[in-house]
Design a protein around this motif. Structure first.
Motif, mmCIF file in Angstrom:
data_model
loop_
_atom_site.group_PDB
_atom_site.id
_atom_site.type_symbol
_atom_site.label_atom_id
_atom_site.label_comp_id
_atom_site.label_asym_id
_atom_site.label_seq_id
_atom_site.Cartn_x
_atom_site.Cartn_y
_atom_site.Cartn_z
ATOM 1 N N ASP A 1 8.953 -27.355 -20.834
ATOM 2 C CA ASP A 1 8.366 -26.819 -22.062
ATOM 3 C C ASP A 1 7.871 -25.392 -21.851
ATOM 4 O O ASP A 1 8.120 -24.507 -22.667
ATOM 5 C CB ASP A 1 7.179 -27.676 -22.525
ATOM 6 C CG ASP A 1 7.609 -29.011 -23.110
ATOM 7 O OD1 ASP A 1 8.822 -29.251 -23.210
ATOM 8 O OD2 ASP A 1 6.720 -29.810 -23.458
ATOM 9 N N LEU A 2 7.156 -25.202 -20.741
ATOM 10 C CA LEU A 2 6.607 -23.868 -20.485
ATOM 11 C C LEU A 2 7.737 -22.866 -20.260
ATOM 12 O O LEU A 2 7.668 -21.725 -20.712
ATOM 13 C CB LEU A 2 5.650 -23.900 -19.285
ATOM 14 C CG LEU A 2 4.363 -24.721 -19.496
ATOM 15 C CD1 LEU A 2 3.455 -24.615 -18.267
ATOM 16 C CD2 LEU A 2 3.614 -24.284 -20.753
ATOM 17 N N GLU A 3 8.791 -23.325 -19.607
ATOM 18 C CA GLU A 3 9.936 -22.437 -19.385
ATOM 19 C C GLU A 3 10.565 -22.051 -20.732
ATOM 20 O O GLU A 3 10.877 -20.894 -20.988
ATOM 21 C CB GLU A 3 10.955 -23.161 -18.498
ATOM 22 C CG GLU A 3 12.053 -22.261 -17.972
ATOM 23 C CD GLU A 3 13.150 -23.067 -17.284
ATOM 24 O OE1 GLU A 3 12.839 -24.107 -16.669
ATOM 25 O OE2 GLU A 3 14.317 -22.653 -17.400
ATOM 26 N N HIS A 4 10.720 -23.066 -21.581
ATOM 27 C CA HIS A 4 11.316 -22.879 -22.899
ATOM 28 C C HIS A 4 10.471 -21.945 -23.767
ATOM 29 O O HIS A 4 10.970 -20.956 -24.313
ATOM 30 C CB HIS A 4 11.443 -24.266 -23.557
ATOM 31 C CG HIS A 4 11.968 -24.258 -24.953
ATOM 32 N ND1 HIS A 4 13.285 -23.978 -25.246
ATOM 33 C CD2 HIS A 4 11.358 -24.515 -26.154
ATOM 34 C CE1 HIS A 4 13.459 -24.064 -26.567
ATOM 35 N NE2 HIS A 4 12.317 -24.384 -27.132
ATOM 36 N N ILE A 5 9.179 -22.265 -23.864
ATOM 37 C CA ILE A 5 8.288 -21.443 -24.688
ATOM 38 C C ILE A 5 8.198 -20.035 -24.103
ATOM 39 O O ILE A 5 8.297 -19.038 -24.822
ATOM 40 C CB ILE A 5 6.871 -22.073 -24.782
ATOM 41 C CG1 ILE A 5 6.944 -23.449 -25.455
ATOM 42 C CG2 ILE A 5 5.918 -21.159 -25.559
ATOM 43 C CD1 ILE A 5 5.668 -24.279 -25.317
ATOM 44 N N GLY A 6 8.053 -19.952 -22.782
ATOM 45 C CA GLY A 6 7.903 -18.660 -22.116
ATOM 46 C C GLY A 6 9.112 -17.760 -22.335
ATOM 47 O O GLY A 6 8.963 -16.566 -22.633
ATOM 48 N N LYS A 7 10.294 -18.344 -22.219
ATOM 49 C CA LYS A 7 11.533 -17.579 -22.387
ATOM 50 C C LYS A 7 11.611 -16.989 -23.801
ATOM 51 O O LYS A 7 11.880 -15.803 -23.985
ATOM 52 C CB LYS A 7 12.727 -18.509 -22.124
ATOM 53 C CG LYS A 7 14.076 -17.836 -22.108
ATOM 54 C CD LYS A 7 15.191 -18.847 -21.847
ATOM 55 C CE LYS A 7 15.476 -19.665 -23.094
ATOM 56 N NZ LYS A 7 16.491 -20.716 -22.870
#
Lengths: 165, 409
Positions: free
Chosen positions: B155-161
């Motif tokens: 999730d953090l990777e997705h949101i961060g990207k």
């Protein structure tokens, strides 16, 4: 008795750590082996007991096993006349949290099943060595009993198993 | 027969599951390091008899001294306190935080009133669910989000990207991950009266789904009237240094009636409440429409789209999905996830995604997906468990009626 689906559906989504290791708190002191073991029975390492008798042997799961399973809500038993083999699953016990296969400690023919478990599966919790027996078997290979543990060996086995996790 | 002990077998199973999930890109750093993370309440759990197990890279209590059955029932008659600090709290801030997050979720965040929240779904390009999440709109420039522990990294990777791309185009948004906080879930009929002892704010004015920041037991907390049991209750985000004191105070003020409750009972309770468990009942390939979460797709979002996979989801909304999530009640052994669901003539029509014995209703309950047409309440089905079929019937969810605290007008 092999614990399948330990935390039921939770397990699936657990995304459990690859370490597969329980924390150190899980060992000793708080978890000294305290389940009851009955003399005169023979025990399998998969936590079933057998009450040996020349004609008919009675089989169930141990107090230690029911303690780990929690409340039993359903018991699946084989039919009379079917055959069971040592180390092979003959039925299953369902608790709130898990499904567990039950292995037969000896080989033979099923001559009686505990029909009370259909209505009252909780007998396995309240009386695992008496009223909670599961099947009676006419042994085909009496020498198989020699491969099973005595009560003192089984007590030690459980202590070691608990301590190593 | 050697080496087939209970714990060993369980560990084998856990390892197998974890290897499967590790195939994805979302391995957490903790699991790679081989050490389980501990919440601020870890010692407190152990001292109260918590049986700690690995869960999503954390060491968490699966149960305490009470059985799962007792814990589940007590939640509905008195109350439960859960440590859910493994879940990831996250604040998105900035004047564009709402338009930004609306590109990733199905909710109409712009229409939410300040201090209210909603369940939503993060979608992928195919309309499938990356995660489900509760989002609260603190104000126009601040969203507070809680995502699943097992989905944290992805999730953090997705949101961060997507946030970097958005900022690259001049958007004003940034995040703060609340690793300095712990999260407690307080659920059940005693939740509100007990929590009221610990705060001066009037909890009678905080309704289901609402969010506020307030002082509880001397610490500044984020409070959301929500939960995962179907009962009235709260999720309390508390600075970690105050977490143990708050847990102790809640138990004490309830005179011991609110019991510490582990993940085992939490799973039974959420199933009784008909709520999805991400990873079981909702996955990458399942859309919110198939999962029966149409209500979570805001009206404006249906008209405008503008979130990942909107084309797929809006088409399904218009034409109806091929499969639907349903509730099931059955006889015989409790069905578990992956039990097949068969139609009247024995053909496979679906699969169970969660199932078990309901501690409160004392019968088997399950949820799963069936081909549309077999989804209506009252439809008779068969459930295949260990090679044998058992009778089941499609049943409305929740299985246990929800007791959410809503205005009575």
């Amino acid at each position: 008795m092999a614990l399948r689906l330990w935390a039921s559906s939770t397990a699936n989504a657990l995304r459990i750590s690859t370490s597969g290791r329980l924390p150190s708190s899980f060992t000793p002191l708080s978890r000294l082996f305290s389940s009851s073991v009955v003399d005169g029975l023979k025990y399998a390492s998969s936590h079933e007991w057998v009450k040996p008798d020349a004609a008919v042997a009675t089989i169930g799961i141990t107090d230690h096993a029911q303690d780990h399973l929690g409340e039993v809500v359903f018991v699946e038993l084989p039919e009379c006349g079917s055959s069971v083999s040592q180390g092979e699953s003959f039925g299953a016990v369902e608790s709130v949290k898990a499904t567990s296969d039950i292995n037969s400690p000896i080989s033979g023919e099923v001559v009686e099943i505990n029909t009370k478990l259909t209505e009252t599966p909780g007998l396995i919790n309240s009386s695992s060595y008496e009223d909670g027996w599961m099947i009676k078997v006419k042994p085909s290979t009496p020498s198989e009993l020699e491969s099973l543990m005595s009560s003192s060996e089984y007590t030690k086995f459980c202590e070691e198993e608990d301590a190593s996790h | 027969m050697k080496g087939s002990g209970i714990w060993q077998f369980r560990q084998t199973l856990l390892r197998r599951i974890s290897q499967q999930s590790a195939k994805g890109s979302n391995r957490s750093f903790a699991t790679e390091a081989g050490a389980l993370k501990k919440t601020a309440l870890y010692d407190f759990h152990v001292a109260h008899g918590g049986k700690m197990v690995p869960f999503a890279g954390w060491s968490m209590p699966i149960q305490y001294k009470d059985s799962i059955m007792e814990s589940s029932v007590n939640c509905r008659t008195n109350g439960s306190l859960f440590d859910v600090s493994h879940m990831c709290g996250l604040s998105l801030k900035g004047k564009d935080c709402i338009p930004f997050l609306e590109t990733l979720v199905i909710a109409d965040l712009a229409a939410l009133k300040n201090g209210t929240g909603t369940l939503t779904v993060f979608t992928n390009e195919k309309g499938g669910a990356i995660d489900d999440s509760v989002i609260a709109k603190v104000n126009d420039k601040h969203l507070y989000i809680v995502v699943n522990a097992g989905c944290r990294d992805k999730d953090l990777e997705h949101i961060g990207k997507h946030m970097e791309l958005f900022k690259g185009k001049g958007g004003d948004v940034d995040w703060h991950i609340h690793d300095e906080r712990s999260l407690l879930a307080l659920q059940g009929p005693l939740a509100a009266p007990v929590l009221q002892f610990l705060t001066k704010d009037d909890l009678g004015k905080l309704y289901f789904g609402e969010f506020t920041t307030l002082d509880i037991n001397g610490a500044e907390c984020f409070l959301t009237r929500t939960g995962y049991t179907g009962e009235d209750g709260f999720e309390i985000s508390v600075p970690s240094e105050h977490a143990v004191d708050l847990a102790k105070a809640i138990i004490e003020k309830s005179q011991g009636k609110i019991r510490l409750t582990g993940l085992g009972a939490r799973d039974s309770l959420r199933l009784e409440a008909g709520l999805c468990l991400y990873g079981n009942d909702m996955e990458q390939h399942v859309t919110p429409v198939e999962a029966g979460l149409n209500w979570a797709i805001g009206k404006r979002r249906r008209a405008e789209g503008g979130f990942l996979g909107a084309d797929v989801i809006l088409k399904q909304l218009a034409e109806g999905p091929a499969v639907k999530r349903v509730g099931l009640v059955s006889t015989g052994p409790p069905p578990r996830s992956h039990s097949e669901i068969l139609g009247s003539t024995g053909e496979k029509i679906g699969e169970v995604t969660s199932g078990g014995f309901s501690p409160f209703l004392k019968k088997n309950i399950a949820m799963g997906y069936v081909k549309t047409g077999n989804h209506k309440s009252g439809t008779n089905v068969k459930l295949l468990v260990r090679g044998k079929t058992h009778d089941g019937v499609v049943t409305k969810m929740p299985f246990v009626p929800a007791k959410y605290y809503k205005p009575t007008s």
